[in-house]
Design a protein around this motif. Structure first.
Motif, PDB file in Angstrom:
ATOM      1  N   ALA A   1       0.803  -1.554  -0.313  1.00 30.87           N
ATOM      2  CA  ALA A   1       0.455   0.105   0.073  1.00 30.87           C
ATOM      3  C   ALA A   1       0.763   1.908  -0.331  1.00 30.87           C
ATOM      4  O   ALA A   1       0.538   1.842  -1.014  1.00 30.87           O
ATOM      5  N   ALA A   2       2.186   1.352   0.953  1.00 28.27           N
ATOM      6  CA  ALA A   2       2.775   2.282   1.020  1.00 28.27           C
ATOM      7  C   ALA A   2       3.246   2.790  -0.750  1.00 28.27           C
ATOM      8  O   ALA A   2       3.723   4.000  -0.898  1.00 28.27           O
ATOM      9  N   LEU A   3       3.591   1.684  -1.914  1.00 25.78           N
ATOM     10  CA  LEU A   3       4.720   1.021  -2.578  1.00 25.78           C
ATOM     11  C   LEU A   3       3.263   1.570  -3.341  1.00 25.78           C
ATOM     12  O   LEU A   3       3.447   2.638  -4.400  1.00 25.78           O
ATOM     13  N   ALA A   4       2.028   1.613  -3.564  1.00 29.06           N
ATOM     14  CA  ALA A   4       1.131   2.244  -4.406  1.00 29.06           C
ATOM     15  C   ALA A   4       1.086   3.537  -4.686  1.00 29.06           C
ATOM     16  O   ALA A   4       0.380   4.176  -5.562  1.00 29.06           O
ATOM     17  N   ASP A   5       1.040   4.138  -3.076  1.00 34.38           N
ATOM     18  CA  ASP A   5       0.768   5.280  -2.715  1.00 34.38           C
ATOM     19  C   ASP A   5       2.033   6.670  -3.185  1.00 34.38           C
ATOM     20  O   ASP A   5       2.184   7.424  -3.232  1.00 34.38           O
ATOM     21  N   SER A   6       3.496   5.911  -3.135  1.00 33.44           N
ATOM     22  CA  SER A   6       4.728   6.419  -3.704  1.00 33.44           C
ATOM     23  C   SER A   6       4.195   6.413  -5.653  1.00 33.44           C
ATOM     24  O   SER A   6       3.374   6.376  -6.313  1.00 33.44           O
ATOM     25  N   THR A   7       5.753   7.256  -5.502  1.00 34.20           N
ATOM     26  CA  THR A   7       5.789   7.156  -7.184  1.00 34.20           C
ATOM     27  C   THR A   7       6.306   6.509  -8.073  1.00 34.20           C
ATOM     28  O   THR A   7       6.524   6.552  -9.308  1.00 34.20           O
ATOM     29  N   ILE A   8       7.039   5.637  -7.671  1.00 35.49           N
ATOM     30  CA  ILE A   8       7.182   4.606  -7.891  1.00 35.49           C
ATOM     31  C   ILE A   8       5.834   3.261  -8.858  1.00 35.49           C
ATOM     32  O   ILE A   8       5.130   3.322  -8.687  1.00 35.49           O
ATOM     33  N   THR A   9       6.881   2.796  -9.791  1.00 35.69           N
ATOM     34  CA  THR A   9       5.635   2.066 -10.580  1.00 35.69           C
ATOM     35  C   THR A   9       5.655   0.623 -10.458  1.00 35.69           C
ATOM     36  O   THR A   9       7.008  -0.286 -10.041  1.00 35.69           O
ATOM     37  N   PRO A  10       4.569  -0.612 -10.601  1.00 34.94           N
ATOM     38  CA  PRO A  10       4.710  -1.634 -10.806  1.00 34.94           C
ATOM     39  C   PRO A  10       6.504  -1.968 -11.482  1.00 34.94           C
ATOM     40  O   PRO A  10       7.017  -2.758 -11.229  1.00 34.94           O
ATOM     41  N   ASN A  11       6.583  -1.445 -12.727  1.00 35.09           N
ATOM     42  CA  ASN A  11       7.055  -2.190 -13.682  1.00 35.09           C
ATOM     43  C   ASN A  11       8.627  -1.340 -13.193  1.00 35.09           C
ATOM     44  O   ASN A  11       9.564  -2.321 -13.392  1.00 35.09           O
ATOM     45  N   GLN A  12       8.654  -0.414 -12.689  1.00 36.75           N
ATOM     46  CA  GLN A  12      10.407  -0.444 -12.047  1.00 36.75           C
ATOM     47  C   GLN A  12      10.415  -1.103 -10.942  1.00 36.75           C
ATOM     48  O   GLN A  12      11.953  -1.238 -10.666  1.00 36.75           O
ATOM     49  N   ILE A  13       9.807  -1.673 -10.351  1.00 38.56           N
ATOM     50  CA  ILE A  13       9.916  -2.317  -8.641  1.00 38.56           C
ATOM     51  C   ILE A  13      10.315  -3.937  -9.681  1.00 38.56           C
ATOM     52  O   ILE A  13      11.544  -4.586  -8.988  1.00 38.56           O
ATOM     53  N   SER A  14      10.100  -4.183 -10.658  1.00 34.57           N
ATOM     54  CA  SER A  14      10.493  -5.122 -11.430  1.00 34.57           C
ATOM     55  C   SER A  14      11.809  -5.184 -11.691  1.00 34.57           C
ATOM     56  O   SER A  14      12.413  -6.516 -11.897  1.00 34.57           O
ATOM     57  N   CYS A  15      12.169  -3.834 -12.755  1.00 35.57           N
ATOM     58  CA  CYS A  15      13.565  -3.615 -13.044  1.00 35.57           C
ATOM     59  C   CYS A  15      14.087  -4.026 -11.654  1.00 35.57           C
ATOM     60  O   CYS A  15      15.720  -4.117 -11.701  1.00 35.57           O
ATOM     61  N   ILE A  16      14.638  -2.831 -10.441  1.00 33.22           N
ATOM     62  CA  ILE A  16      15.041  -2.835  -9.504  1.00 33.22           C
ATOM     63  C   ILE A  16      15.514  -4.419  -8.850  1.00 33.22           C
ATOM     64  O   ILE A  16      16.542  -4.671  -8.489  1.00 33.22           O
ATOM     65  N   SER A  17      14.221  -5.505  -9.884  1.00 35.66           N
ATOM     66  CA  SER A  17      15.091  -6.670  -9.202  1.00 35.66           C
ATOM     67  C   SER A  17      16.429  -7.054 -10.031  1.00 35.66           C
ATOM     68  O   SER A  17      16.746  -8.598  -9.197  1.00 35.66           O
ATOM     69  N   VAL A  18      16.430  -6.830 -10.619  1.00 40.24           N
ATOM     70  CA  VAL A  18      17.777  -7.334 -12.439  1.00 40.24           C
ATOM     71  C   VAL A  18      18.698  -6.740 -11.305  1.00 40.24           C
ATOM     72  O   VAL A  18      19.477  -7.106 -11.169  1.00 40.24           O
TER      73      VAL A  18
END
Length: 206
Positions: free
Chosen positions: A22-39
């Motif tokens: 929920a905190a991440l959803a309220d931030s400016t980070i996007t799901p696609n960016q989170i996926s890329c951070i995993s790399v």
């Protein structure tokens, strides 16, 4: 990302995961960016394993695997539960995973002096995902069964790295055995998923 194409993860319903998502959803980070951070975590972990092949490198790599898995958890939660999904979500849900898998597994092979084992694990890991998405392309629900699906591979490697860091005299044997289990288990996963897809196709035809 549709519900029937999501990997079943029990921790997704936990309170701490929902709060973070929920905190991440309220931030400016996007799901696609989170996926890329995993790399990026996979790059850092695989580099640590190769640059510092002793206890430090193994523990850093294990920590990176955990962080990568958390990214895999939260990208979907932010996209679906957080309502932040995009049309490119399925693309970013798959490609970073394949890159991260390969980075960790290939690094494992080089760390034990058996590059071919790491490349074999990476190839078979990619094949398990290919077969799963092939089932989806054939109109079926994606099949996440094991015995060596992505979470199984990563948890096994992460735990093995921690054990090897503690039992340093048997480090080589532990990690080689882990690579062998991942390779054999991934091959079996390819077989089980393919057979399940074929069985469903026969049912559809009748």
């Amino acid at each position: 990302m549709q519900d029937n194409n999501r990997r079943p993860i029990a921790v997704r319903s936990s309170k701490w995961a929902k709060r973070i998502a929920a905190a991440l959803a309220d931030s400016t980070i996007t799901p696609n960016q989170i996926s890329c951070i995993s790399v990026l975590f996979a790059l850092a972990g695989s580099a640590a394993l190769l640059v510092w092949p002793g206890r430090l490198g193994m523990l850093l790599c294990a920590a990176s695997i955990l962080l990568r898995l958390l990214c895999n958890l939260f990208d979907g939660m932010v996209a679906v539960e957080g309502g932040r999904g995009t049309v490119t979500g399925p693309l970013y849900n798959e490609l970073p995973d394949r890159l991260a898998d390969s980075l960790f597994l290939v690094a494992l092979g080089y760390a034990v002096g058996m590059p071919w084992l790491g490349w074999l694990c990476a190839l078979l890991a990619a094949l398990t995902a290919y077969i799963r998405t092939l089932g989806g392309a054939l109109g079926q629900e994606q099949d996440f069964r094991g015995p060596m699906a992505k979470p199984h591979r990563m948890w096994l490697m992460g735990i093995a790295l921690v054990v090897a860091a503690v039992a340093m005299p048997w480090q080589q044997q532990i990690l080689i055995g882990t690579g062998a289990i991942i390779a054999i288990g991934s091959a079996l996963t390819c077989i089980t998923r393919t057979r399940a897809i074929a069985a469903r196709l026969h049912v559809q035809r009748t």
